[in-house]
Write a protein that holds these residues in place. Structure first.
Motif, PDB file in Angstrom:
ATOM      1  N   SER A 188       0.792  -0.613  -0.526  1.00  0.00           N
ATOM      2  CA  SER A 188       0.060  -0.096  -0.245  1.00  0.00           C
ATOM      3  C   SER A 188       0.655   1.116   0.286  1.00  0.00           C
ATOM      4  CB  SER A 188      -1.224  -0.121   0.921  1.00  0.00           C
ATOM      5  OG  SER A 188      -1.971  -1.176   1.478  1.00  0.00           O
ATOM      6  N   GLU A 239      -3.486   7.958  -4.089  1.00  0.00           N
ATOM      7  CA  GLU A 239      -3.200   6.632  -3.038  1.00  0.00           C
ATOM      8  C   GLU A 239      -3.079   5.706  -3.532  1.00  0.00           C
ATOM      9  OE1 GLU A 239      -5.802   6.383   0.369  1.00  0.00           O
ATOM     10  OE2 GLU A 239      -7.413   6.684  -0.748  1.00  0.00           O
ATOM     11  N   ASN A 259      -5.231   0.459  -2.426  1.00  0.00           N
ATOM     12  CA  ASN A 259      -4.329  -0.119  -1.061  1.00  0.00           C
ATOM     13  C   ASN A 259      -3.635  -1.748  -2.283  1.00  0.00           C
ATOM     14  OD1 ASN A 259      -6.715  -1.862  -0.106  1.00  0.00           O
ATOM     15  ND2 ASN A 259      -6.519   0.305   1.244  1.00  0.00           N
TER      16      ASN A 259
END
Length: 509
Positions: A431, A438, A472
């Motif tokens: 992650s 992200e 993630n």
């Protein structure tokens, strides 16, 4: 006024019968006719009547008259007059001597001036049609009041002796008095519910349980949820399971049956809600998604139907059913707190990491609920309860269930093949998050895998697989497993500040 006249027109006295006057007809008034009008509207000369005589046709009088044809000879013979006679069908009656009877004139002997027979008779002012009856006669018409019914006749329809009626009334009074005394004695018996010094709480009618209520759903669903006991030389515990097929197939979590697999002395026992017990055999396991299928020999089991977990929305009511803390047939209620929540957990005894797409709920889930049913408001199976997140070891409203649609896909493969293969990119990630994005950052790319074939490199940050956002590492695994082996999906990644889209053909894990 002219003088009254006889029926033949001759004058007579002013009184006909001494009581009523007879009025003579008015004289005929013939006004003079204007010659000019008579010439226009009068009869033509030589015409004496109202209609002129029909002129002869073809020189013969009556030649133009159409006569009906003569009747057939058969009808004339049957219904005609006998030959040589002039008798008619209606013949006058004959007397005893054979002579025709002559009906006498019913006014014979009366004066010729009878007003009913003489059309020229004058009008008569007669007496009224209705006359008043004498007062004495009117009083006689009134009927005297009839006899009135007595009480015995009114009650019994016939006469009853006074003594019998009196005895009947006395008997009725005695029966009523005896009943009152008995009731009073019973009321005096010491009873805490009827004690005058006690106030009873009001009790409402029985609670209704409409269709769709929690009690209704629990009544229908709990027979299909079982307790799974495992006991061996070194292990013992209780979990839950769901009957998904009439052949005795039960869906549960892999971590429920894993201890029995590791300890060969352990046995799996399934306990139904009615108390029946059966030894279970493991059909197939999938440690990567924490699902397993076992089977028992059972007659006429209650099977829980799958629902469509993709139709769930946050806030929907759900029920968790299982055997938490070894308390079988436990039902808890909650709502869907979140959807598509990636959940990861360590594998059993060093096995592969568990990762699945979870439904988050605040329904109370505790140890022992694992493998039990998560049902929606219709009673359909939408999830398999699997884990909780807690810092105290107890339920804090963070429970997770494997989505029903994915659990059905895995269970079908386990029943059919005994094992499951998942789609995989064959890439190791972790992650990663930055100020602007992200995702899952690639750590290494093994050779010969799907990621290497598509051109994915180390340090790439994967942000999307197909139509699902990746935030993630766990979400990357879930997004890839939602596709089938051999599917080609677009993968969006960030490389050195640039966004790239690569087409990756997924392979088996």
């Amino acid at each position: 006024m002219s003088e009254p006249q006889q029926g033949n027109g001759t004058p007579r006295s002013g009184v006909d019968d001494g009581a009523h006057r007879r009025l003579a007809p008015r004289p005929l008034h013939r006004p003079n006719v204007d010659p000019n009008q008579a010439a226009v509207f009068g009869r033509p000369a030589g015409v004496p009547g109202a209609f002129a005589e029909r002129p002869p046709l073809n020189g013969h009088r009556g030649a133009g008259v159409q006569l009906s044809p003569p009747p057939p000879e058969a009808l004339s013979t049957a219904f005609g007059r006998p030959r040589g006679t002039a008798e008619l069908l209606q013949r006058p009656p004959l007397d005893v001597h054979g002579e025709p009877e002559v009906e006498p004139v019913f006014w014979e002997g009366k004066p010729a001036g009878d007003a009913w027979r003489d059309p020229g008779a004058s009008a008569v002012i007669g007496p009224p049609a209705v006359t008043e009856e004498p007062a004495e006669k009117a009083e006689d018409v009134r009927s005297a009041p009839g006899p009135q019914l007595s009480v015995p006749e009114l009650l019994f329809g016939r006469r009853v002796k006074p003594m019998g009626l009196a005895l009947l009334m006395v008997a009725a009074l005695l029966v009523g008095a005896a009943g009152g005394v008995v009731g009073w004695l019973l009321g005096k018996v010491d009873n805490p519910l009827t004690d005058g010094g006690v106030t009873l709480a009001e009790v409402q009618p029985g609670k209704e349980r409409p269709v769709g209520s929690v009690s209704d759903i629990a009544k229908r669903v709990t027979p299909s949820v079982v307790s799974i006991e495992f006991k061996g030389a070194n292990v013992a515990g209780v979990g839950s399971g769901v009957v998904i097929d009439g052949g005795g197939y039960i869906l549960t979590n892999d971590h429920v049956v894993a201890p029995a697999v590791q300890d060969t002395s352990a046995k799996l026992t399934v306990v139904f809600t009615d108390g029946k017990r059966a030894i279970a055999q493991i059909v197939g396991r999938d440690p990567k998604t924490d699902l397993a299928v076992i089977k028992v020999q059972v007659d006429n089991p209650t099977v829980l139907q799958f629902g469509n977990s993709d139709e769930l929305a946050v806030g929907d009511t759900v029920l968790a059913i299982g055997s938490p803390l070894s308390l079988s047939n436990t039902v808890t209620e909650g709502i869907v707190s979140a959807l598509h929540r990636p959940v990861t957990a360590a594998g059993e005894n060093g096995g592969p990491q568990i990762t699945y797409d979870a439904i988050q709920t605040d329904a109370a889930i505790n140890p022992g609920n694992s493998g039990g049913a998560l049902v929606d408001s219709s009673g359909a199976l939408v999830g398999i309860n699997s884990s909780i997140r807690t810092e105290t070891g107890g339920s804090v409203g963070l429970g997770f269930a494997i989505s029903g649609n994915y659990a059905r896909k895995i269970s079908q493969a386990l029943i059919r093949d005994g094992q499951v293969k998942h789609a995989d990119m064959n890439v190791n990630v972790r992650s990663a998050s930055a100020e602007t994005a992200e995702g899952a950052q690639v750590q290494n790319v093994p050779e010969g895998g799907a990621a290497a074939a598509a051109g994915i490199q180390e340090a790439d940050v994967i942000t999307r697989v197909g139509d699902r956002t990746v935030r993630n590492a766990a979400e990357l695994t879930v997004a890839v497993r939602n596709h089938e082996i051999g599917d080609t999906v677009p993968v969006v990644l960030a490389r050195q500040g640039r966004e790239l889209t690569l087409q990756v053909t997924l392979r088996s894990d």
